[in-house]
Scaffold this motif. Structure first.
Motif, mmCIF file in Angstrom:
data_model
loop_
_atom_site.group_PDB
_atom_site.id
_atom_site.type_symbol
_atom_site.label_atom_id
_atom_site.label_comp_id
_atom_site.label_asym_id
_atom_site.label_seq_id
_atom_site.Cartn_x
_atom_site.Cartn_y
_atom_site.Cartn_z
ATOM 1 N N GLU A 179 0.809 -1.210 0.000
ATOM 2 C CA GLU A 179 0.000 0.000 0.000
ATOM 3 C C GLU A 179 0.847 1.268 0.000
ATOM 4 O O GLU A 179 0.337 2.361 0.242
ATOM 5 C CB GLU A 179 -0.931 -0.005 1.224
ATOM 6 C CG GLU A 179 -1.913 -1.175 1.230
ATOM 7 C CD GLU A 179 -2.781 -1.190 2.458
ATOM 8 O OE1 GLU A 179 -2.512 -0.380 3.380
ATOM 9 O OE2 GLU A 179 -3.725 -1.990 2.509
ATOM 10 N N ASN A 220 8.378 2.031 10.837
ATOM 11 C CA ASN A 220 7.688 2.721 9.749
ATOM 12 C C ASN A 220 8.323 4.096 9.568
ATOM 13 O O ASN A 220 8.169 4.982 10.406
ATOM 14 C CB ASN A 220 6.198 2.860 10.078
ATOM 15 C CG ASN A 220 5.377 3.311 8.886
ATOM 16 O OD1 ASN A 220 5.884 3.989 7.997
ATOM 17 N ND2 ASN A 220 4.109 2.938 8.862
ATOM 18 N N PRO A 225 0.497 4.269 6.865
ATOM 19 C CA PRO A 225 0.483 3.218 7.883
ATOM 20 C C PRO A 225 0.759 1.843 7.268
ATOM 21 O O PRO A 225 0.360 1.552 6.144
ATOM 22 C CB PRO A 225 -0.936 3.291 8.456
ATOM 23 C CG PRO A 225 -1.440 4.647 8.103
ATOM 24 C CD PRO A 225 -0.793 5.010 6.815
ATOM 25 N N PHE A 226 1.463 1.004 8.027
ATOM 26 C CA PHE A 226 1.660 -0.386 7.641
ATOM 27 C C PHE A 226 0.547 -1.174 8.317
ATOM 28 O O PHE A 226 0.495 -1.275 9.542
ATOM 29 C CB PHE A 226 3.041 -0.867 8.093
ATOM 30 C CG PHE A 226 3.322 -2.293 7.743
ATOM 31 C CD1 PHE A 226 3.819 -2.643 6.500
ATOM 32 C CD2 PHE A 226 3.093 -3.311 8.662
ATOM 33 C CE1 PHE A 226 4.075 -3.966 6.176
ATOM 34 C CE2 PHE A 226 3.347 -4.638 8.346
ATOM 35 C CZ PHE A 226 3.836 -4.962 7.100
ATOM 36 N N ASN A 227 -0.374 -1.733 7.524
ATOM 37 C CA ASN A 227 -1.601 -2.317 8.068
ATOM 38 C C ASN A 227 -1.608 -3.834 8.095
ATOM 39 O O ASN A 227 -2.657 -4.426 8.351
ATOM 40 C CB ASN A 227 -2.807 -1.822 7.265
ATOM 41 C CG ASN A 227 -3.000 -0.332 7.376
ATOM 42 O OD1 ASN A 227 -2.862 0.238 8.455
ATOM 43 N ND2 ASN A 227 -3.307 0.324 6.258
ATOM 44 N N ALA A 228 -0.480 -4.475 7.843
ATOM 45 C CA ALA A 228 -0.436 -5.935 7.803
ATOM 46 C C ALA A 228 0.269 -6.479 9.039
ATOM 47 O O ALA A 228 0.762 -5.738 9.889
ATOM 48 C CB ALA A 228 0.267 -6.402 6.530
ATOM 49 N N ILE A 259 -0.690 -6.684 14.508
ATOM 50 C CA ILE A 259 -1.030 -6.118 13.207
ATOM 51 C C ILE A 259 -0.938 -4.598 13.251
ATOM 52 O O ILE A 259 -1.487 -3.961 14.145
ATOM 53 C CB ILE A 259 -2.440 -6.546 12.770
ATOM 54 C CG1 ILE A 259 -2.506 -8.063 12.595
ATOM 55 C CG2 ILE A 259 -2.851 -5.850 11.482
ATOM 56 C CD1 ILE A 259 -3.889 -8.569 12.240
ATOM 57 N N GLY A 260 -0.237 -4.015 12.265
ATOM 58 C CA GLY A 260 -0.216 -2.570 12.085
ATOM 59 C C GLY A 260 0.923 -1.865 12.784
ATOM 60 O O GLY A 260 1.209 -2.141 13.953
ATOM 61 N N GLN A 262 2.155 2.277 12.813
ATOM 62 C CA GLN A 262 1.858 3.623 12.351
ATOM 63 C C GLN A 262 3.137 4.360 11.952
ATOM 64 O O GLN A 262 4.238 3.994 12.379
ATOM 65 C CB GLN A 262 1.129 4.406 13.448
ATOM 66 C CG GLN A 262 -0.233 3.833 13.808
ATOM 67 C CD GLN A 262 -1.175 3.784 12.631
ATOM 68 O OE1 GLN A 262 -1.319 4.760 11.886
ATOM 69 N NE2 GLN A 262 -1.823 2.642 12.432
#
Length: 303
Positions: A179, A220, A225-228, A259-260, A262
């Motif tokens: 993403e 990050n 955002p890293f959402n995986a 998970i996730g 920010q």
């Protein structure tokens, strides 16, 4: 407002009934020449009516036709003459159609008459063209370095060096997610064997099995955002080229990933693997999807 002529009235009535249609379909229903229908519709659209006359095409086909300009210019139409551009302005009505007054006769909306369109040249123009006054102007080359603001937007002598996607235990490697998230992953530790951690958590290994625990941290460094789950596709690579996926267990003494992550945050976690006791681990591989791609990271493990 003066009422439109009968042909325009029929066109408008048909358009109101169909709502949206190709010009040739409207012309076929009314028994008109498609060229006359198109001309009248364009004129009606310019007179202030809520009518939009558009065009639709196959973009790739049009680009190929433009690129093949030599073949285009040498095309011979009926009668053996090279095809020329069609003159602008209204076409004469087809035989059998109703001849009415020009549809552009609405008061307050004069229809400008443009000059005839010019034909396509038989050969593409190459090289610089002279200007009316002053020196010859050479067109600037089109940039092929990508969209501004991306990693591909740079001069050739200022292109950034490619980032390394490989390292060893302790190395921090940078990559990107599906993403658009930008982040770094550090392979902090590989505990092999980790049987004591596995059994201390209440699990039991079968005969001939061993446990391995891998500790990684994801930071990050971008604005997305890293959402995986950071270790969703974190696998062990054996010396035979086989992969070992994560085991569906977590250890109380070694917390798993969540998970996730920010932007600006760093999150760590532990991944557990169960594999045959005699399997030799060659490397640890991370990827954002099941298959490898250009963003895949690999850390080699020394014997």
């Amino acid at each position: 407002m003066v009422a439109p002529d009968p042909v325009d009235a029929r066109l408008l009535a048909m358009i109101a009934e169909m709502g949206r249609a190709a010009v040739h379909e409207v012309a076929a229903r009314l028994g008109m020449d498609p060229r006359e229908a198109a001309t009248r519709l364009i004129t009606l659209s310019g007179s202030g009516l809520p009518l939009l006359v558009g065009v639709e095409c196959d973009p790739n086909g049009i680009r190929k036709a433009l690129a093949n300009s030599v073949a285009w210019g040498n095309y011979s139409g009926p009668g053996g003459q090279a095809a020329r551009g069609t003159p602008s302005g209204p076409y004469p009505p087809a035989p059998g159609t109703v001849q009415g007054t020009p549809s552009g006769s609405y008061p307050g909306h004069p229809v400008p008459q443009g000059p005839p369109s010019t034909p396509f040249p038989a050969q593409p123009q190459t090289g610089p063209q002279p200007v009316a006054s002053g020196p010859v102007r050479v067109p600037e080359p089109v940039s092929t370095w990508g969209v501004p603001g991306t990693s591909g937007w740079a001069r050739g002598d200022q292109a950034p060096a490619p980032r390394s996607r490989t390292g060893k235990i302790g190395s921090t490697l940078e990559t990107e997610g599906l993403e658009g998230a930008r982040f770094t992953i550090q392979l902090v530790e590989v505990v092999d064997p980790a049987d004591f951690l596995f059994t201390a958590a209440g699990y039991k290994l079968a005969d001939g099995e061993r446990a391995v625990v891998v500790h990684t941290e994801l930071a990050n460094i971008g604005q997305v955002p890293f959402n995986a789950l950071p270790d969703m596709y974190l696998v062990l690579m054996t010396n035979k080229g086989e992969t070992v996926g994560k085991a569906p267990v977590s250890l109380s003494s070694r917390p798993p990933h969540k998970i996730g992550v920010q932007p600006g945050e760093t999150a760590g976690g532990h991944t557990v693997y169960v594999l045959p006791e005699d399997t030799v681990i060659f490397s640890v591989r991370w990827s954002s999807r099941p298959e490898t791609d250009l963003n895949t990271l690999v850390w080699t493990i020394d014997d």
